[in-house]
Design a protein around this motif. Structure first.
Motif, PDB file in Angstrom:
ATOM      1  N   PRO A  41       0.597  -1.433   0.031  1.00 35.79           N
ATOM      2  CA  PRO A  41      -0.129   0.144   0.040  1.00 35.79           C
ATOM      3  C   PRO A  41       0.515   1.067   0.109  1.00 35.79           C
ATOM      4  CG  PRO A  41      -0.280  -1.175   1.728  1.00 35.79           C
ATOM      5  CD  PRO A  41       1.231  -2.227   1.227  1.00 35.79           C
ATOM      6  N   GLY A  42       0.235   2.329  -0.964  1.00 37.29           N
ATOM      7  CA  GLY A  42       0.629   3.576  -0.199  1.00 37.29           C
ATOM      8  C   GLY A  42       0.071   4.497  -0.389  1.00 37.29           C
ATOM      9  N   HIS A  43       0.758   6.022   0.093  1.00 35.35           N
ATOM     10  CA  HIS A  43       0.113   7.125  -0.110  1.00 35.35           C
ATOM     11  C   HIS A  43      -0.919   7.528  -1.335  1.00 35.35           C
ATOM     12  CE1 HIS A  43      -0.915  11.713   0.450  1.00 35.35           C
ATOM     13  NE2 HIS A  43      -0.380  11.310   1.763  1.00 35.35           N
ATOM     14  N   TRP A  44      -2.749   8.218  -1.348  1.00 42.89           N
ATOM     15  CA  TRP A  44      -3.011   8.145  -2.007  1.00 42.89           C
ATOM     16  C   TRP A  44      -2.731   9.093  -2.984  1.00 42.89           C
ATOM     17  CZ3 TRP A  44      -4.995  13.180  -3.394  1.00 42.89           C
ATOM     18  CH2 TRP A  44      -5.217  13.933  -2.461  1.00 42.89           C
ATOM     19  N   LEU A  45      -1.712  10.221  -2.644  1.00 48.76           N
ATOM     20  CA  LEU A  45      -1.076  11.219  -3.450  1.00 48.76           C
ATOM     21  C   LEU A  45       0.436  11.397  -4.224  1.00 48.76           C
ATOM     22  CD1 LEU A  45      -1.495  14.463  -5.065  1.00 48.76           C
ATOM     23  CD2 LEU A  45      -0.838  14.896  -2.754  1.00 48.76           C
ATOM     24  N   PHE A  46       1.537  10.317  -2.559  1.00 53.34           N
ATOM     25  CA  PHE A  46       2.799  10.233  -3.586  1.00 53.34           C
ATOM     26  C   PHE A  46       3.147   9.062  -3.523  1.00 53.34           C
ATOM     27  CE2 PHE A  46       2.148  13.859  -0.067  1.00 53.34           C
ATOM     28  CZ  PHE A  46       2.592  14.956  -0.667  1.00 53.34           C
ATOM     29  N   GLY A  47       1.961   8.452  -3.703  1.00 52.76           N
ATOM     30  CA  GLY A  47       2.271   6.635  -4.040  1.00 52.76           C
ATOM     31  C   GLY A  47       3.687   7.040  -2.831  1.00 52.76           C
ATOM     32  N   ASN A  48       4.309   5.441  -3.737  1.00 49.49           N
ATOM     33  CA  ASN A  48       5.215   4.270  -3.009  1.00 49.49           C
ATOM     34  C   ASN A  48       6.544   5.345  -2.344  1.00 49.49           C
ATOM     35  OD1 ASN A  48       3.405   1.865  -3.950  1.00 49.49           O
ATOM     36  ND2 ASN A  48       3.067   1.441  -2.362  1.00 49.49           N
ATOM     37  N   HIS A  49       6.720   4.357  -0.963  1.00 42.70           N
ATOM     38  CA  HIS A  49       7.935   4.474  -1.163  1.00 42.70           C
ATOM     39  C   HIS A  49       8.555   3.620  -1.457  1.00 42.70           C
ATOM     40  CE1 HIS A  49      11.638   6.194   1.857  1.00 42.70           C
ATOM     41  NE2 HIS A  49      11.843   4.703   1.500  1.00 42.70           N
ATOM     42  N   PRO A  51      12.664   2.522  -2.080  1.00 43.44           N
ATOM     43  CA  PRO A  51      13.762   2.166  -0.982  1.00 43.44           C
ATOM     44  C   PRO A  51      15.189   2.881  -1.817  1.00 43.44           C
ATOM     45  CG  PRO A  51      13.484   0.115  -2.079  1.00 43.44           C
ATOM     46  CD  PRO A  51      12.273   1.203  -2.108  1.00 43.44           C
ATOM     47  N   SER A  52      15.919   3.648  -0.699  1.00 44.36           N
ATOM     48  CA  SER A  52      17.098   4.526  -1.174  1.00 44.36           C
ATOM     49  C   SER A  52      18.180   3.252  -0.898  1.00 44.36           C
ATOM     50  CB  SER A  52      17.229   5.237  -0.182  1.00 44.36           C
ATOM     51  OG  SER A  52      17.353   5.845   0.989  1.00 44.36           O
ATOM     52  N   ALA A  53      18.373   2.386  -0.294  1.00 46.14           N
ATOM     53  CA  ALA A  53      18.800   1.435  -0.228  1.00 46.14           C
ATOM     54  C   ALA A  53      18.800  -0.186  -0.464  1.00 46.14           C
ATOM     55  CB  ALA A  53      20.083   1.701   0.650  1.00 46.14           C
ATOM     56  N   ASN A  54      19.759  -0.935  -1.259  1.00 49.66           N
ATOM     57  CA  ASN A  54      18.837  -2.658  -1.550  1.00 49.66           C
ATOM     58  C   ASN A  54      17.657  -2.406  -2.203  1.00 49.66           C
ATOM     59  OD1 ASN A  54      21.334  -3.335  -0.316  1.00 49.66           O
ATOM     60  ND2 ASN A  54      19.958  -2.703   2.247  1.00 49.66           N
ATOM     61  N   GLN A  55      17.662  -1.564  -2.964  1.00 46.04           N
ATOM     62  CA  GLN A  55      16.406  -1.367  -3.586  1.00 46.04           C
ATOM     63  C   GLN A  55      16.274  -2.966  -4.680  1.00 46.04           C
ATOM     64  OE1 GLN A  55      16.676   2.138  -6.778  1.00 46.04           O
ATOM     65  NE2 GLN A  55      15.386   3.104  -4.787  1.00 46.04           N
ATOM     66  N   SER A  56      16.685  -3.605  -5.221  1.00 46.93           N
ATOM     67  CA  SER A  56      16.806  -4.786  -5.504  1.00 46.93           C
ATOM     68  C   SER A  56      16.115  -5.903  -5.137  1.00 46.93           C
ATOM     69  CB  SER A  56      17.522  -5.535  -6.855  1.00 46.93           C
ATOM     70  OG  SER A  56      18.954  -5.843  -5.743  1.00 46.93           O
ATOM     71  N   GLN A  57      17.085  -6.060  -3.504  1.00 49.67           N
ATOM     72  CA  GLN A  57      16.193  -6.686  -2.755  1.00 49.67           C
ATOM     73  C   GLN A  57      14.992  -6.497  -1.578  1.00 49.67           C
ATOM     74  OE1 GLN A  57      20.181  -7.903  -0.030  1.00 49.67           O
ATOM     75  NE2 GLN A  57      21.042  -6.150  -1.538  1.00 49.67           N
ATOM     76  N   GLN A  58      14.375  -5.061  -1.720  1.00 48.97           N
ATOM     77  CA  GLN A  58      13.027  -5.213  -1.197  1.00 48.97           C
ATOM     78  C   GLN A  58      11.990  -5.434  -1.469  1.00 48.97           C
ATOM     79  OE1 GLN A  58      12.256  -3.350   1.872  1.00 48.97           O
ATOM     80  NE2 GLN A  58      10.455  -4.417   1.115  1.00 48.97           N
ATOM     81  N   PHE A  59      12.415  -4.770  -3.056  1.00 49.55           N
ATOM     82  CA  PHE A  59      11.757  -5.532  -4.754  1.00 49.55           C
ATOM     83  C   PHE A  59      11.253  -6.808  -4.237  1.00 49.55           C
ATOM     84  CE2 PHE A  59      13.193  -1.689  -7.752  1.00 49.55           C
ATOM     85  CZ  PHE A  59      12.378  -0.662  -6.557  1.00 49.55           C
ATOM     86  N   ALA A  60      12.328  -7.847  -4.249  1.00 49.47           N
ATOM     87  CA  ALA A  60      12.771  -9.242  -4.460  1.00 49.47           C
ATOM     88  C   ALA A  60      10.955  -9.080  -2.607  1.00 49.47           C
ATOM     89  CB  ALA A  60      13.699  -9.851  -4.196  1.00 49.47           C
ATOM     90  N   LEU A  74       4.015   6.011  -8.054  1.00 49.36           N
ATOM     91  CA  LEU A  74       4.676   7.005  -8.186  1.00 49.36           C
ATOM     92  C   LEU A  74       3.970   7.842  -8.501  1.00 49.36           C
ATOM     93  CD1 LEU A  74       8.243   5.892 -10.517  1.00 49.36           C
ATOM     94  CD2 LEU A  74       7.409   5.077  -8.357  1.00 49.36           C
ATOM     95  N   GLY A  75       3.681   8.710  -7.875  1.00 50.80           N
ATOM     96  CA  GLY A  75       2.844   9.969  -7.030  1.00 50.80           C
ATOM     97  C   GLY A  75       1.319   9.158  -7.549  1.00 50.80           C
ATOM     98  N   MET A 213      19.980   7.333 -11.716  1.00 48.19           N
ATOM     99  CA  MET A 213      18.988   5.524 -12.824  1.00 48.19           C
ATOM    100  C   MET A 213      18.094   5.211 -12.100  1.00 48.19           C
ATOM    101  SD  MET A 213      19.402   6.500 -15.910  1.00 48.19           S
ATOM    102  CE  MET A 213      18.004   5.077 -16.305  1.00 48.19           C
ATOM    103  N   ARG A 214      18.929   5.278 -10.773  1.00 46.21           N
ATOM    104  CA  ARG A 214      18.282   4.555  -9.222  1.00 46.21           C
ATOM    105  C   ARG A 214      16.785   5.383  -9.649  1.00 46.21           C
ATOM    106  NH1 ARG A 214      21.454   1.733  -5.146  1.00 46.21           N
ATOM    107  NH2 ARG A 214      19.506   2.585  -3.926  1.00 46.21           N
ATOM    108  N   PRO A 215      15.871   4.160  -9.354  1.00 41.16           N
ATOM    109  CA  PRO A 215      14.536   4.824  -9.004  1.00 41.16           C
ATOM    110  C   PRO A 215      14.165   5.517  -7.888  1.00 41.16           C
ATOM    111  CG  PRO A 215      14.429   2.102  -9.615  1.00 41.16           C
ATOM    112  CD  PRO A 215      16.104   2.347  -9.200  1.00 41.16           C
ATOM    113  N   GLY A 216      13.560   6.135  -8.144  1.00 41.94           N
ATOM    114  CA  GLY A 216      13.487   6.808  -6.825  1.00 41.94           C
ATOM    115  C   GLY A 216      14.159   8.442  -6.619  1.00 41.94           C
ATOM    116  N   ALA A 217      15.409   7.861  -7.067  1.00 37.08           N
ATOM    117  CA  ALA A 217      16.693   9.052  -6.870  1.00 37.08           C
ATOM    118  C   ALA A 217      16.246  10.111  -6.816  1.00 37.08           C
ATOM    119  CB  ALA A 217      17.847   8.476  -7.676  1.00 37.08           C
ATOM    120  N   LEU A 218      15.555  11.133  -7.503  1.00 40.19           N
ATOM    121  CA  LEU A 218      15.171  12.383  -7.148  1.00 40.19           C
ATOM    122  C   LEU A 218      14.124  13.099  -7.498  1.00 40.19           C
ATOM    123  CD1 LEU A 218      18.082  13.220  -9.845  1.00 40.19           C
ATOM    124  CD2 LEU A 218      18.587  13.778  -7.900  1.00 40.19           C
ATOM    125  N   LEU A 219      13.577  13.547  -7.265  1.00 40.31           N
ATOM    126  CA  LEU A 219      12.032  14.362  -6.552  1.00 40.31           C
ATOM    127  C   LEU A 219      11.556  14.379  -8.147  1.00 40.31           C
ATOM    128  CD1 LEU A 219      10.106  14.409  -4.959  1.00 40.31           C
ATOM    129  CD2 LEU A 219      10.957  17.187  -4.371  1.00 40.31           C
TER     130      LEU A 219
END
Length: 505
Positions: A41-49, A51-60, A74-75, A213-219
């Protein structure tokens, strides 16, 4: 009568169009009512958080929880879909390759940093086809074969570098990859040190690109309007000028050599000599050669490092390779590319290294150019789609005991490479890495020479942390210690064999 017939036919055609429109609208409504793939689940406006580290492992982990395909918001409107299982990645990333040949908008890395000049970020269309066709001339399988002398010569230097400084084995891998790619891209044949100015700058450029290029790296990726805020992109513009300068400097050097008749064979020379037929601008040529050099040098070096790490951590797997090397190659000469088909244990070891520690853990983003319906779920047009290499590599239905390093999984009962499984080490569909043939050959010759030359072990005082890697676009292993014991005689004997290896090129 004719008028009445015409009117009836017109009425019939109108009714048919209305009915067809109703059917189409009903189909579209039914498609729009299809659910997105499940996800956290994510925020209705900002979407899902993200992760800034260990992205592929969190996705897994989310894939283990929610299913083989997950979606994130994403938003308020953008959707990211992540595929984490072998079958689903084949069904969607490969079979729907035409729909997923596009790239999503990349504001920082694409629009600001490179001004739309990176082939890897180019949207599907005419520019991408021109760049891809030009790259194919020097990276296709037949062309890759012609680089054997360069690769063998430089791989021999890796052995000599390690004999001189075993602690610098990761620097030796970096030096190999940079040297080979410099010679292929620019024809530069002088010895390349890892502290050479162009290498330092290229690695700085790569580090910046991979960070962006990291997903979510920059606003700015969620809110592109930020690019118009005064001062917001100042640092990115400075990076762009530095990156453009280094790419143009390399191309200009080859251009000067070409004008004086001193330019040797290279991809840059080919581009300059065939600029009109490839229909590439000076900027496109500079960025095409530069980005291929950078990407090829970086990923190849990382793959070689994982060969060393796996060898040290899994001695029984190393011994099986060495048993076959001793039978096929013997002790009087070093292995060459001519031994490739006779060394399936080496190929299996390579394949397992690329699965066990994928060089690109997250993969690169694709964009769905049309709706994709899969098993009652909707991947909507415009969605950002990733094939998560780390999660796919941990698919237990295809790779049992996936965290175990096991090259035997790639061999059939006859000891040959299986043709019924594979791993998407180089990406998917029409966006598959154009340099895969060169990269595979580099990993092979380095693995063969390293394991023929040395018994590689861990340093008991500094054990290897197998999970110590930067989980980014490219999974760089953190510094690790390994010991290299010559397998035949002493260091002097090994140096002598390497010297003869060089003379035979």
């Amino acid at each position: 009568m004719l008028d009445l017939t015409f009117q009836l036919k017109t009425l019939g055609a109108f009714v048919a169009l209305v009915l067809a429109g109703n059917v189409l609208r009903a189909k579209l409504r039914s498609r729009s009512r299809l659910p997105l793939p499940p996800g956290p689940p994510g925020h209705w406006l900002f979407g899902n958080h993200i992760p800034s580290a260990n992205q592929s492992q969190q996705f897994a982990e989310w894939i283990n929880t929610y299913g083989p395909i997950i979606s994130l918001r994403l938003g308020p409107s953008r959707v990211m879909v992540i595929i984490g299982r072998h079958q689903e990645s084949n069904d969607i990333m490969e079979k729907e390759g035409g729909v997923l040949a596009d790239r999503p908008r990349a504001v920082a890395a694409g629009e600001i940093l490179s001004r739309g000049l990176y082939m890897i970020l180019a949207p599907a269309g005419e520019q991408f086809r021109r760049l891809r066709k030009a790259a194919h001339t020097h990276l296709q399988a037949k062309a890759a074969d012609s680089y054997a002398p360069i690769q063998m010569d430089t791989a021999r230097d890796v052995i000599l570098d390690i004999l001189h400084n075993p602690k610098g084995h990761q620097a030796a891998a970096n030096r190999y990859a940079a040297t080979v790619m410099l010679r292929i891209m620019y024809g530069k044949s002088t010895p390349t040190a890892t502290n050479a100015p162009e290498i330092i700058v290229i690695h700085k450029v790569l580090k910046r690109f991979q960070m962006l290029m990291r997903p979510g790296a920059l606003l700015i990726e969620r809110f592109p309007i930020l690019k118009y805020v005064p001062g917001y992109t100042t640092e990115l513009e400075e990076w762009r000028r530095e990156e453009s300068q280094v790419y143009h400097d390399q191309l200009n050097r080859v251009s000067r050599e070409l004008a004086t008749g001193k330019a040797g064979p290279s991809f840059a020379r080919h581009l300059l000599a065939n600029q009109s037929s490839h229909q590439l601008s000076d900027d496109e040529m500079a960025y095409l050669a530069g980005s291929l050099f950078g990407a090829g040098a970086d990923t190849t070096a990382v793959a070689i490092m994982y060969v060393v790490m796996a060898s040290a951590c899994y001695p029984k797997a190393q011994e099986k390779v060495q048993e076959q090397l001793d039978i096929v190659v013997g002790r009087d000469r070093a292995p060459t590319f001519d031994d490739y088909n006779s060394l399936p244990q080496i190929e299996a070891f390579m394949l397992e290294c690329l699965r066990w520690r994928p060089v690109t853990t997250i993969g690169f983003a694709h964009r769905a150019s049309a709706d994709i319906v899969y098993k009652g779920m909707l991947i909507p047009e415009g969605a950002i789609v990733f094939g998560n290499h780390w999660a796919i590599s941990r698919d237990p239905s295809v790779y049992p005991n996936p965290d175990q390093f096991d090259p035997e999984r790639w061999l059939n009962s006859d000891g040959k490479i299986r043709d019924d499984i594979k791993f998407p080490s180089f990406g998917f569909g029409r966006r598959i890495c154009p340099g895969r043939h060169v990269a595979n050959r580099s990993v092979f010759i380095n693995a063969a020479l390293l394991l023929w030359s040395f018994k590689i072990t861990q340093d008991p005082e500094n054990p290897i942390d197998e999970m110590a890697f930067a989980d980014g676009v490219v999974a760089h292993p953190k510094p690790f210690a390994a010991r290299f014991q010559p397998r035949f005689g002493d260091e002097g004997s090994l140096r002598s064999v390497m010297a003869m290896h060089g003379e035979g090129l």
